[in-house]
Motif scaffolding. Structure first.
Motif, PDB file in Angstrom:
ATOM      1  N   SER A  90      37.393  51.633  36.318  1.00 22.96           N
ATOM      2  CA  SER A  90      36.242  51.852  35.444  1.00 22.96           C
ATOM      3  C   SER A  90      35.484  50.537  35.320  1.00 22.96           C
ATOM      4  CB  SER A  90      36.696  52.331  34.062  1.00 22.96           C
ATOM      5  OG  SER A  90      35.620  52.308  33.140  1.00 22.96           O
ATOM      6  N   PRO A  91      34.154  50.576  35.098  1.00 21.90           N
ATOM      7  CA  PRO A  91      33.415  49.322  34.876  1.00 21.90           C
ATOM      8  C   PRO A  91      33.894  48.553  33.650  1.00 21.90           C
ATOM      9  CG  PRO A  91      31.899  51.145  35.290  1.00 21.90           C
ATOM     10  CD  PRO A  91      33.249  51.744  35.104  1.00 21.90           C
ATOM     11  N   THR A  92      34.655  49.203  32.792  1.00 23.71           N
ATOM     12  CA  THR A  92      35.109  48.575  31.555  1.00 23.71           C
ATOM     13  C   THR A  92      36.418  47.817  31.700  1.00 23.71           C
ATOM     14  OG1 THR A  92      36.344  50.549  30.862  1.00 23.71           O
ATOM     15  CG2 THR A  92      34.016  50.437  30.256  1.00 23.71           C
ATOM     16  N   LEU A  93      37.070  47.900  32.858  1.00 24.83           N
ATOM     17  CA  LEU A  93      38.381  47.261  33.002  1.00 24.83           C
ATOM     18  C   LEU A  93      38.507  46.635  34.381  1.00 24.83           C
ATOM     19  CD1 LEU A  93      41.205  46.677  31.844  1.00 24.83           C
ATOM     20  CD2 LEU A  93      41.967  48.831  32.853  1.00 24.83           C
ATOM     21  N   ASN A  94      38.765  45.332  34.398  1.00 26.50           N
ATOM     22  CA  ASN A  94      39.052  44.623  35.641  1.00 26.50           C
ATOM     23  C   ASN A  94      40.386  43.905  35.506  1.00 26.50           C
ATOM     24  OD1 ASN A  94      36.671  44.591  37.699  1.00 26.50           O
ATOM     25  ND2 ASN A  94      35.701  44.444  35.696  1.00 26.50           N
ATOM     26  N   ILE A  95      41.140  43.915  36.574  1.00 26.26           N
ATOM     27  CA  ILE A  95      42.396  43.186  36.631  1.00 26.26           C
ATOM     28  C   ILE A  95      42.091  41.802  37.195  1.00 26.26           C
ATOM     29  CG2 ILE A  95      44.755  43.169  37.478  1.00 26.26           C
ATOM     30  CD1 ILE A  95      44.059  45.501  35.593  1.00 26.26           C
ATOM     31  N   MET A  96      42.266  40.772  36.378  1.00 23.82           N
ATOM     32  CA  MET A  96      41.923  39.409  36.780  1.00 23.82           C
ATOM     33  C   MET A  96      43.178  38.564  36.918  1.00 23.82           C
ATOM     34  SD  MET A  96      38.433  38.729  34.612  1.00 23.82           S
ATOM     35  CE  MET A  96      39.028  39.472  33.108  1.00 23.82           C
ATOM     36  N   SER A  97      43.260  37.868  38.039  1.00 21.36           N
ATOM     37  CA  SER A  97      44.424  37.046  38.330  1.00 21.36           C
ATOM     38  C   SER A  97      43.964  35.705  38.870  1.00 21.36           C
ATOM     39  CB  SER A  97      45.314  37.747  39.362  1.00 21.36           C
ATOM     40  OG  SER A  97      46.276  36.851  39.893  1.00 21.36           O
ATOM     41  N   ILE A  98      44.575  34.638  38.394  1.00 13.57           N
ATOM     42  CA  ILE A  98      44.367  33.305  38.939  1.00 13.57           C
ATOM     43  C   ILE A  98      45.733  32.725  39.287  1.00 13.57           C
ATOM     44  CG2 ILE A  98      43.579  30.954  38.463  1.00 13.57           C
ATOM     45  CD1 ILE A  98      41.445  32.073  36.655  1.00 13.57           C
ATOM     46  N   ARG A  99      45.928  32.423  40.556  1.00 10.59           N
ATOM     47  CA  ARG A  99      47.192  31.848  41.035  1.00 10.59           C
ATOM     48  C   ARG A  99      48.396  32.748  40.738  1.00 10.59           C
ATOM     49  NH1 ARG A  99      46.492  25.482  39.177  1.00 10.59           N
ATOM     50  NH2 ARG A  99      44.903  24.928  40.709  1.00 10.59           N
ATOM     51  N   GLY A 100      48.171  34.065  40.738  1.00 12.45           N
ATOM     52  CA  GLY A 100      49.258  34.992  40.492  1.00 12.45           C
ATOM     53  C   GLY A 100      49.590  35.215  39.032  1.00 12.45           C
ATOM     54  N   ILE A 101      48.871  34.589  38.123  1.00 16.31           N
ATOM     55  CA  ILE A 101      49.085  34.800  36.689  1.00 16.31           C
ATOM     56  C   ILE A 101      48.147  35.913  36.239  1.00 16.31           C
ATOM     57  CG2 ILE A 101      49.133  33.740  34.408  1.00 16.31           C
ATOM     58  CD1 ILE A 101      51.152  32.575  36.399  1.00 16.31           C
ATOM     59  N   LEU A 102      48.711  37.042  35.876  1.00 12.68           N
ATOM     60  CA  LEU A 102      47.941  38.188  35.413  1.00 12.68           C
ATOM     61  C   LEU A 102      48.810  39.017  34.491  1.00 12.68           C
ATOM     62  CD1 LEU A 102      48.749  41.156  36.975  1.00 12.68           C
ATOM     63  CD2 LEU A 102      48.104  39.743  38.907  1.00 12.68           C
ATOM     64  N   THR A 103      48.164  39.926  33.797  1.00 12.17           N
ATOM     65  CA  THR A 103      48.913  40.777  32.883  1.00 12.17           C
ATOM     66  C   THR A 103      48.552  42.231  33.111  1.00 12.17           C
ATOM     67  OG1 THR A 103      49.390  41.255  30.556  1.00 12.17           O
ATOM     68  CG2 THR A 103      47.160  40.546  31.093  1.00 12.17           C
ATOM     69  N   PHE A 104      49.554  43.083  33.008  1.00  6.88           N
ATOM     70  CA  PHE A 104      49.335  44.524  33.090  1.00  6.88           C
ATOM     71  C   PHE A 104      49.326  45.072  31.660  1.00  6.88           C
ATOM     72  CE2 PHE A 104      50.406  48.943  34.273  1.00  6.88           C
ATOM     73  CZ  PHE A 104      49.444  49.136  35.241  1.00  6.88           C
ATOM     74  N   SER A 105      48.382  44.583  30.864  1.00  6.47           N
ATOM     75  CA  SER A 105      48.254  45.011  29.477  1.00  6.47           C
ATOM     76  C   SER A 105      46.824  44.759  29.031  1.00  6.47           C
ATOM     77  CB  SER A 105      49.234  44.266  28.562  1.00  6.47           C
ATOM     78  OG  SER A 105      48.818  42.935  28.357  1.00  6.47           O
TER      79      SER A 105
END
Length: 782
Positions: free
Chosen positions: A163-178
């Motif tokens: 959705s345009p309202t949610l992006n999964i953002m990761s820098i150097r493998g640090i990301l959250t599934f929440s």
């Protein structure tokens, strides 16, 4: 901490400043021109000792009023020209008819000024891994939303969550599934605490700064893996505006317009802009035989800047974005279905999402001889509601989820001091506080076909919750020049965070009346000290080496969207320790810029969302991430700029607690890799621009992005093989008219952009990345 106290303190500070006796002013007038004597409109002219900034008018003329000083330093900057710094003695020089001459920057890369360390610094002299994406890049590469920034800088992964309202953002493998981001997103200095507030349209943007690695010392919570700073264009003395209309495949339409103008010359400036975009018919629904998706996004920005006196300025900025979406999160039920029938769903729900995102900030800034004092008050409102969301992704009436009420209100306040001209010292310090309120009402409807999994169906289970949070922080960031070339930086931040959650459940099975269960109250609090140590060495004017240690922190919290019967209503803080070395270089008289970094990050008490046996966030793992980054920008010939990025990341879990195959207990999946993290990624863009005639200009930007092998579930049983994306942007500009063409994913690569990572690979819902999209737009500037 009571927000009223903070706000009253702010008012007292402003009143005190306004009561200062005005000083006698001198008027500086001048003209900015190129080496051929052609006057340049729109040049930004500023006095470095003050808040005063203006733009040259259509004739290249400017005017500034400054208090009695002996010497000032004028800075003149203009895209395509070398920045000019001029020292002026007000008692000697003729300040009524200055002539400032700018040299065209045809043989050197433009100097980049950033505010990553909460003060203006030169990009190449800032001893951390930070990159800047300019407004020109944003426009020419058609970066209109967060997912467009994937690999715009090394090891930055931004993928749409459906959705345009949610992006999964990761820098150097640090990301959250929440919904609590591990990458801090700041809009004009105001933090976006919720994951659904971090995804927004990039409209009227001056630049985007990406800080890689933990930034908790200066930015606090949610800067665990890095920070994305989004800065809006500021209005000035020059009146200008634009209107743009565009169309594309899948019934895409876009309308954008804006105007910037001085209301009172050299005193009061304003800008306003708006946008409307829509897309329909990318996804088909087998169940209905019709189009599934219909996206509408619209909003705008209002900016007001007031220079009260030479040293005092106020900036009011307000942004609004609304998303009315039918067919949000169009997930395929499994990966086989996704590739066999791409961009197709088969479900009886319409997945309606309505989001309102509003951010308003008021900044006051006062400059003393040795210090700059500022106050930034922010307010963020978020409402993200859902109706008829098909929770089973099938044509059967099994589970439907509705969320009719989910308002969030967040107030933030920051007081900051920054040193100016303290000799060997550079000091930044501040106080930060916030108050937030989140309410939520959700209904999970078990339909008639749910009897196969629950004999009590059909019925409705509801959760009603109210969360209140507040926090406080104090930070200091000090740099001492040990020698003219060697600098030592130390930083320290103390954060305190607390939350209270009140929630209760309801059960409704027709025709019986609803049962309301007793409410439950849970509390969570955390505090942390986040240090930073940095040593930098200026080997030459064009080479900076640095070594850095920084600690990242994200507070614990409460699981608002679960059941009051859950035994997992709170979770603990998490931390990262980052070790990094790097070198920033420029070669061949600034024609080549090459920056390199090597890092090692240890992530402890990792917070992630689990979906089974119930939906909640918990501390499930410990992981390390290590890798390399290379960022190259080159200007080999006039008007040709080449950018090349490389990111290498190797991750491994030392502990990862997940459910076993039969769901009866937890198993440690030690040795697994991080999700959504390519082991190797790179991007190449070539920008060629120039003049066909005096009135006719052009640009063309081919862009290639490569993302290596990724694991899409924590179990590492669903793999996305390496793939690449090829984009193209081009434009022609005749006087004030411009036509632009764009195409993304030209080769129509098919890849998984999102999966429910906490499920096993053979049963998880997935979303494919967008297919080939293209369009054309026309723009007029005035």
């Amino acid at each position: 901490m009571k927000f009223q106290i903070v706000f009253n303190t702010f008012l007292i500070l402003i009143c005190s400043i306004l009561s200062l006796k005005a000083q006698e002013l001198k008027t500086i007038r001048g003209t900015v021109q190129d080496v051929n004597g052609l006057n340049l409109p729109g040049v930004i002219v500023s006095i470095q000792e003050t808040n005063l900034t203006t733009q040259t008018d259509a004739g290249g003329n400017f005017e500034l009023r400054v208090s009695e000083k002996k010497v000032i330093h004028l800075k003149s900057s203009y895209i395509g020209y070398k920045t000019l710094e001029t020292t002026i003695d007000l008692n000697v020089d003729n300040i009524q008819s200055l002539i400032l001459t700018l040299q065209e920057n045809i043989t050197a890369l433009e100097e980049v000024i950033i505010t990553a360390e909460k003060k203006e610094t030169k990009l190449q002299k800032t001893a951390i891994a930070v990159s800047s994406i300019s407004s020109k890049e944003i426009e020419r590469r058609k970066i209109t939303e967060m997912s467009d920034m994937v690999m715009a800088v090394p090891n930055l992964i931004t993928m749409s969550g459906g959705s345009p309202t949610l992006n999964i953002m990761s820098i150097r493998g640090i990301l959250t599934f929440s919904t609590d981001p591990a990458i801090g997103v700041y809009i004009d200095g105001v933090p976006m605490f919720d994951g659904y507030a971090t995804s927004s349209q990039l409209q009227d943007i001056e630049r985007v700064e990406v800080l890689r690695g933990p930034q908790s010392t200066l930015y606090g919570r949610n800067a665990l893996g890095g920070v994305i700073n989004i800065l809006t264009k500021q209005p000035g003395n020059m009146q200008k505006g634009f209107a743009e209309v565009g169309i594309g495949n899948y019934n895409a339409q876009e309308y954008r317009a804006g105007i910037s103008t001085p209301l009172i010359k050299n005193k009061l400036f304003a800008s306003v802009n708006g946008f409307y975009t829509t897309r329909k018919g990318l996804y088909k629904n087998e169940y209905t035989g019709k189009d599934f998706d219909d996206y509408k996004n619209y909003g705008g920005n209002f900016f007001l800047k007031y220079l009260v006196i030479e040293k005092l300025s106020f900036v009011l900025n307000s942004k609004l974005e609304k998303n009315d979406i039918i067919g949000a999160f169009a997930y395929a039920p499994n990966v086989a279905y996704a590739f066999d029938k791409p961009y197709t769903v088969n479900q009886d729900g319409s997945n309606i999402e309505n989001r309102t995102l509003s951010t308003t900030s008021l900044q006051a800034k006062y400059q003393l001889e040795k210090w700059e004092v500022s106050s930034l008050t922010g307010y963020n409102y978020l409402s993200d509601t859902y109706d008829n969301y098909d929770y089973d992704f099938s044509p059967y009436d099994v589970m439907t989820w509705n969320a009719p009420k989910r308002p969030q209100n967040t107030w933030t306040q920051e007081f900051k001091v920054v040193s100016r001209n303290l000799g060997r010292w550079d000091i930044t310090g501040g106080l930060f506080g916030f108050i937030e309120n989140k309410a939520a009402t959700t209904h999970t409807i078990y339909g008639s076909d749910a009897v196969r999994i629950d004999p009590n169906a059909p019925y409705t289970s509801s959760s009603i919750s109210d969360q209140k949070g507040k926090g406080f922080a104090a930070y200091a960031h000090l740099t001492y020049a040990l020698t003219n070339k060697l600098k030592l930086t130390g930083g320290l931040r103390y954060d305190y965070d607390e939350k209270e959650l009140i929630l209760y459940d309801k059960y409704k099975k027709d025709p019986d009346p609803a049962q309301v269960f007793p409410s439950k109250t849970v509390n969570s609090s955390a505090n942390a000290i986040s240090p930073k140590v940095n040593l930098s060495y200026l080997a030459s004017e064009d080479i900076t080496l640095y070594a850095n240690y920084a600690k990242g922190f994200r507070p614990g919290g409460v699981n608002q969207y679960g059941s009051a019967n859950s035994t997992h209503l709170t979770y603990d803080p998490e931390y990262t320790d980052n070790y990094e070395i790097g070198v920033k270089t420029e070669w061949f008289e600034q024609r080549l810029r090459a920056n390199f970094a090597a890092f090692y990050t240890n992530w402890k008490d990792q917070q992630q969302t689990l979906m089974a046996p119930e939906n909640y966030v918990d501390n499930i793992g410990e992981m390390y991430s290590k890798g390399l980054e290379l960022e190259i920008t080159a200007l080999p010939i006039k008007n040709l700029e080449i950018k090349y990025n490389i990111g290498i990341v190797n991750t491994e879990y030392d502990k990862l607690l997940l459910l076993n195959e039969d769901g009866t207990g937890n198993v440690d999946y030690k040795g697994n890799k991080q999700i959504f993290t390519p082991d190797f990624s790179s991007s190449l863009s070539v920008t060629y621009s120039g003049k066909i005639s005096n009135d006719l200009g052009f640009f063309i930007v081919p862009e290639w992005k490569y993302l290596g092998k990724q694991y899409m579930t924590y179990y590492n049983d669903l793999v996305q093989d390496p793939f690449y994306l090829l984009n193209l942007n081009a434009g022609l500009k005749y006087k004030k008219y411009e036509i632009k063409f764009w195409a993304k994913n030209i080769t129509d690569s098919r890849y998984i952009s999102f999966a429910y990572a906490n499920y096993r690979g053979n049963g998880t819902q997935v979303s494919l990345g967008l297919p080939t999209t293209y369009g054309i737009s026309a723009k007029v500037s005035f």
